[in-house]
Design an enzyme around this catalytic site. Sequence first.
Site, short mmCIF file in Angstrom:
data_model
loop_
_atom_site.label_atom_id
_atom_site.label_comp_id
_atom_site.label_asym_id
_atom_site.label_seq_id
_atom_site.Cartn_x
_atom_site.Cartn_y
_atom_site.Cartn_z
N LEU A 10 0.83 -1.20 0.00
CA LEU A 10 0.00 0.00 0.00
C LEU A 10 0.87 1.25 0.00
O LEU A 10 1.67 1.47 0.91
CB LEU A 10 -0.91 0.01 1.23
CG LEU A 10 -1.75 -1.25 1.42
CD1 LEU A 10 -2.72 -1.08 2.59
CD2 LEU A 10 -2.51 -1.60 0.14
N ALA A 11 0.69 2.05 -1.04
CA ALA A 11 1.55 3.22 -1.19
C ALA A 11 0.81 4.38 -1.83
O ALA A 11 1.39 5.20 -2.53
CB ALA A 11 2.78 2.85 -2.03
N GLY A 13 -1.20 6.61 -0.14
CA GLY A 13 -1.45 7.75 0.74
C GLY A 13 -0.42 8.86 0.51
O GLY A 13 0.65 8.64 -0.03
N ARG A 17 1.77 13.90 7.33
CA ARG A 17 2.63 14.30 8.45
C ARG A 17 4.09 14.49 8.03
O ARG A 17 4.89 15.01 8.79
CB ARG A 17 2.49 13.27 9.58
CG ARG A 17 1.17 13.36 10.30
CD ARG A 17 0.90 12.14 11.16
NE ARG A 17 0.37 11.02 10.38
CZ ARG A 17 0.04 9.83 10.90
NH1 ARG A 17 0.22 9.61 12.19
NH2 ARG A 17 -0.45 8.88 10.13
N THR A 79 -7.24 2.05 3.90
CA THR A 79 -6.38 0.91 3.56
C THR A 79 -7.19 -0.28 3.02
O THR A 79 -6.70 -1.03 2.17
CB THR A 79 -5.56 0.46 4.79
OG1 THR A 79 -6.43 0.37 5.93
CG2 THR A 79 -4.46 1.45 5.12
N GLY A 140 -2.88 0.73 15.43
CA GLY A 140 -4.08 -0.04 15.75
C GLY A 140 -3.75 -1.02 16.86
O GLY A 140 -2.67 -1.59 16.90
N ARG A 333 35.17 10.82 -11.00
CA ARG A 333 33.80 10.91 -11.53
C ARG A 333 33.44 9.71 -12.40
O ARG A 333 34.30 8.93 -12.77
CB ARG A 333 33.66 12.24 -12.28
CG ARG A 333 33.73 13.44 -11.33
CD ARG A 333 33.92 14.74 -12.07
NE ARG A 333 32.97 14.87 -13.15
CZ ARG A 333 33.09 15.76 -14.15
NH1 ARG A 333 34.14 16.58 -14.18
NH2 ARG A 333 32.19 15.83 -15.09
N TYR A 387 37.68 19.99 -23.59
CA TYR A 387 36.43 20.61 -24.05
C TYR A 387 36.75 21.90 -24.79
O TYR A 387 37.45 22.77 -24.27
CB TYR A 387 35.58 20.90 -22.80
CG TYR A 387 34.19 21.43 -23.07
CD1 TYR A 387 33.36 20.83 -24.01
CD2 TYR A 387 33.71 22.54 -22.37
CE1 TYR A 387 32.09 21.32 -24.24
CE2 TYR A 387 32.42 23.02 -22.59
CZ TYR A 387 31.62 22.41 -23.54
OH TYR A 387 30.35 22.89 -23.76
N ARG A 440 56.65 26.22 -25.07
CA ARG A 440 56.57 27.32 -24.12
C ARG A 440 57.54 28.38 -24.57
O ARG A 440 58.48 28.11 -25.33
CB ARG A 440 56.92 26.84 -22.71
CG ARG A 440 58.32 26.33 -22.58
CD ARG A 440 58.61 25.73 -21.22
NE ARG A 440 59.99 25.31 -21.12
CZ ARG A 440 60.41 24.31 -20.36
NH1 ARG A 440 59.57 23.61 -19.64
NH2 ARG A 440 61.69 24.01 -20.32
C1 UD1 Z 1 -2.24 1.58 9.67
C2 UD1 Z 1 -3.20 0.58 10.30
C3 UD1 Z 1 -2.86 0.46 11.80
C4 UD1 Z 1 -1.41 0.02 11.94
C5 UD1 Z 1 -0.46 0.97 11.19
C6 UD1 Z 1 0.92 0.40 11.18
C7 UD1 Z 1 -5.33 0.78 9.10
C8 UD1 Z 1 -6.70 1.32 9.13
N1 UD1 Z 1 -4.56 1.06 10.15
O1 UD1 Z 1 -2.46 2.83 10.28
O2 UD1 Z 1 -3.71 -0.48 12.41
O3 UD1 Z 1 -1.06 -0.03 13.31
O4 UD1 Z 1 -0.89 1.12 9.83
O5 UD1 Z 1 1.85 1.29 10.64
O6 UD1 Z 1 -4.99 0.10 8.16
N2 UD1 Z 1 -2.77 3.87 2.14
C9 UD1 Z 1 -3.26 3.71 0.86
N3 UD1 Z 1 -4.51 4.16 0.58
C10 UD1 Z 1 -5.31 4.73 1.51
C11 UD1 Z 1 -4.81 4.87 2.82
C12 UD1 Z 1 -3.53 4.43 3.11
O7 UD1 Z 1 -2.57 3.20 -0.01
O8 UD1 Z 1 -6.45 5.08 1.17
C13 UD1 Z 1 -1.40 3.40 2.44
C14 UD1 Z 1 -0.48 4.50 2.90
O9 UD1 Z 1 0.19 5.07 1.80
C15 UD1 Z 1 0.49 3.77 3.83
C16 UD1 Z 1 -0.34 2.61 4.34
O10 UD1 Z 1 -1.44 2.49 3.50
O11 UD1 Z 1 1.60 3.27 3.15
C17 UD1 Z 1 -0.81 2.84 5.79
O12 UD1 Z 1 -1.57 4.01 5.82
P1 UD1 Z 1 -1.49 5.04 7.02
O13 UD1 Z 1 -2.43 6.14 6.77
O14 UD1 Z 1 -0.08 5.36 7.32
O15 UD1 Z 1 -2.09 4.13 8.20
P2 UD1 Z 1 -1.85 4.25 9.74
O16 UD1 Z 1 -2.70 5.33 10.30
O17 UD1 Z 1 -0.39 4.30 10.03
CA CA Z 2 1.46 4.57 8.81
#
Ligand code: UD1
Ligand code: CA
Length: 457
Positions: A10-11, A13, A17, A79, A140, A333, A387, A440
């Site tokens: 999952l990447a 977001g 922060r 997520t 969580g 280099r 050059y 020279r």
């Molecule tokens: C999440 C978990 C939490 C856990 C923590 C560990 C959930 C609801 N919560 O919280 O239980 O303790 O990770 O680090 O899953 N992302 C997406 N799409 C979205 C939302 C998030 O791809 O719509 C990705 C973000 O880019 C990130 C990952 O999911 O890489 C986790 O998302 P994040 O918002 O950081 O979750 P946490 O609040 O840390």
């Molecule tokens: Ca996180």
Amino acid sequence: MTAGVTAVVLAAGQGKRMRSNYPKVIHNVGGGPMLSRVLESAGQAGVDEQVVVVGYGREKIYEVMGDLNYVVQEKQLGTGHAVNQARDVLGGECRDVLVLCGDTPLIRGDTLKALLGQHREREAAATILTAEIADPRGYGRIIRNESGSVTEIVEDADASPRELEIKEVNSGTYIFNRTELFLALENIKPDNVQGEYYLTDVVKDFFDRGKRVEAFRLEDSEEILGINDRVQLAHAEGILRKRKNEELMLAGVTIVDPDTTRIGPHVTAGRDTIIHPFTIIEGHTNIGAECEIGPSAVIQESFIGDRVLFHNSMIVESRLGNNCNVGPFSYIRPGTHVGDNVRIGDFVEIKKSNIGHGSKIPHHSYVGDASIGDNVNIGAGTIFCNYDGANKWQTTVEEGAFIGSNSNLVAPLQIGRGAYIAAGSTITKDVPGGALGVARGRQTNIDNWVNKKMKDT
Ligand code: UD1
Ligand code: CA
């Protein structure tokens, strides 16, 4: 190899922060984007394929990460919603789905392997990677019933004061039975404080439907550190640095001051090599045995032979043979290949050149686009004028040639075998082997000049 497992990372977001113009997962940690570290660990665990869910800033992710199996989550609805986007791209072989967060770069391949092993052995429908941490804020919480079974995960934002006391947290890494996962994802609803589809809610759904949910509890809670801000990023950097330094030290490399030495994950070094403080070694770099590196050396994507001394200098995408001595204050280099027993001195810059065995470039020189044979001596202050304002030209200096100090070699140019160049020459024409090139003004001494000047004033 664990057959039938696909990793979904999952990447999508933003990582608010981080307060960044770039998506969180491409911020570097331990010498590379954090997403790469997660993918690498999944690879080590032997998954069949990897799917990366992207959304926010995905163009930048494509740029940094290149060709991967991406799926797009247009809106970041949580997520659970993110994982659901991968539903249709999973191959027919996929039996279990390993879910990873792109922002947990400390996770180890071995840990994932053990997680998969336990999941299969216990025939679980879901196995959650958990750990106890002293400060569980933001994570969580793992809720267990009287018999110790995991019943659900409650997010920090939604937890009751009593639940907030729980120290066992969700790492964000899990393995799910594929069929059960996508069934459960149909059942989850965004009725929580953040209004998101939480992946964590599938756990309760599994439990309620009588599916086996297991936890795999880690001893080393460091591994699950999620990076949400730059303070955590620096913390993770420190952990990775320590890990790599310890790996090398245990393999026979002396690191004089690990606190000020940063070595990337793809670096190797041979026995009895000593690395002095303030040294940074990155990329796919191999360093031989019995070298002395640093202090203040920067080495990127390079190959360094055995018994090389490399002090206060920088080398990028280049090769050094055995027994070379470089520095202090030299810059090598990209595209430079140096043979054995070569001395590259203080304040020397070399670019895209080949230097033969036993040659010396000891002081204050620029060598660019050159091919230098064996046992050549390049005197202090020699400049290769490669050059002309429009094009770069080559210079060849054949074996055994001697270039006098403060010479300019104007390319294209060929200096023959064993030829000599008189100090202070600006050489614009080829010099045949065995010849002396002099270019020279001749010196004249004007007798009594000083006295005459005094009289005039
Ligand atoms: C999440 C978990 C939490 C856990 C923590 C560990 C959930 C609801 N919560 O919280 O239980 O303790 O990770 O680090 O899953 N992302 C997406 N799409 C979205 C939302 C998030 O791809 O719509 C990705 C973000 O880019 C990130 C990952 O999911 O890489 C986790 O998302 P994040 O918002 O950081 O979750 P946490 O609040 O840390
Ligand atoms: Ca996180």
